[in-house]
Design an enzyme around this catalytic site. Structure first.
Site, PDB file in Angstrom:
ATOM      1  N   ARG A  27      10.366  40.145  -6.406  1.00  0.00           N
ATOM      2  CA  ARG A  27       9.093  39.599  -6.877  1.00  0.00           C
ATOM      3  C   ARG A  27       8.779  40.174  -8.250  1.00  0.00           C
ATOM      4  O   ARG A  27       8.808  41.382  -8.459  1.00  0.00           O
ATOM      5  CB  ARG A  27       7.980  39.976  -5.901  1.00  0.00           C
ATOM      6  CG  ARG A  27       6.559  39.712  -6.399  1.00  0.00           C
ATOM      7  CD  ARG A  27       6.104  38.327  -6.050  1.00  0.00           C
ATOM      8  NE  ARG A  27       4.767  38.070  -6.551  1.00  0.00           N
ATOM      9  CZ  ARG A  27       3.690  37.945  -5.793  1.00  0.00           C
ATOM     10  NH1 ARG A  27       3.784  38.068  -4.488  1.00  0.00           N
ATOM     11  NH2 ARG A  27       2.521  37.680  -6.321  1.00  0.00           N
ATOM     12  N   ASP A  71       0.956  38.247   2.397  1.00  0.00           N
ATOM     13  CA  ASP A  71      -0.498  38.413   2.346  1.00  0.00           C
ATOM     14  C   ASP A  71      -1.017  38.910   3.683  1.00  0.00           C
ATOM     15  O   ASP A  71      -0.701  38.324   4.727  1.00  0.00           O
ATOM     16  CB  ASP A  71      -1.185  37.072   2.056  1.00  0.00           C
ATOM     17  CG  ASP A  71      -0.961  36.581   0.638  1.00  0.00           C
ATOM     18  OD1 ASP A  71      -0.766  37.425  -0.255  1.00  0.00           O
ATOM     19  OD2 ASP A  71      -0.983  35.353   0.436  1.00  0.00           O
TER      20      ASP A  71
END
Ligand code: ROI
Length: 178
Positions: free
Chosen positions: A99, A114
């Site tokens: 990422r 999340d």
């Protein structure tokens, strides 16, 4: 430790457990493989058990439409970590899977993890907002969550079934043989 001490330790451990739901999303770098690798990594977080995981879903991008479709899933964890330690562990997995945080808002990503819910907690911290601010309107969160916890009710008393009824699938589909 004698048996009573072990039993006491386990009892305290259970009391300190929190149930958490994690949203998984990827639309870059072989998203199905990214999602599967993330699920494996979630099962190895310290002081944490992965207790359920949804199917993988294909979804249309929310936000800019000039990006690939997403693969989404939701995982259920039991953890003794504090919310911020759990967030640290999730960000570590995101970074490990390549990422790169870009300035573009709502742009594509190799892996997004999340925190959606932690028990009935409300958290308002500079790094972490729980419940996740967008989860009530996102089909790619609500339907996978419903698959693993159909009886869930949010802390304000709204049932997941009610949120689902108000949320069109928008082309969301289970990816076979994922
Ligand atoms: N769109 C979809 N379909 N799935 C996601 O996981 C997702 N994640 C995001 C934004 C860019 C908002 N769009 C998404 O962060």
């Amino acid at each position: 430790m004698d048996q009573n001490v072990v039993a006491e330790h386990q009892r305290i451990s259970l009391l300190n457990m929190a149930t958490c739901y994690i949203g998984i999303g990827s639309n870059l770098g072989e998203p199905i493989a990214q999602a599967k690798q993330a699920i494996a990594a979630l099962s190895h977080i310290d002081k944490t058990q992965l207790t359920n995981v949804s199917s993988l879903y294909g979804s249309k991008p929310m936000g800019p439409s000039d990006q690939p479709n997403y693969v989404n899933a939701v995982a259920k964890l039991e953890t003794q970590l504090t919310p911020i330690k759990l967030l640290d562990a999730l960000q570590h997995i995101e970074l490990h899977q390549g990422r790169v945080r870009k300035d573009e808002r709502w742009g594509p990503r190799t892996l997004d993890l999340d925190i959606l819910l932690i028990d009935d907690s409300t958290i308002d911290h500079p790094r972490l907002t729980v419940p996740h601010y967008g989860m009530r309107e996102r089909e790619f969160v609500l339907y996978p969550l419903f698959e693993i916890s159909p009886d869930l009710t949010l802390s304000d008393g709204v049932a997941l079934t009610q949120l689902i009824q108000a949320c069109p699938r928008n082309g969301l589909e289970i990816i076979d043989n994922a």
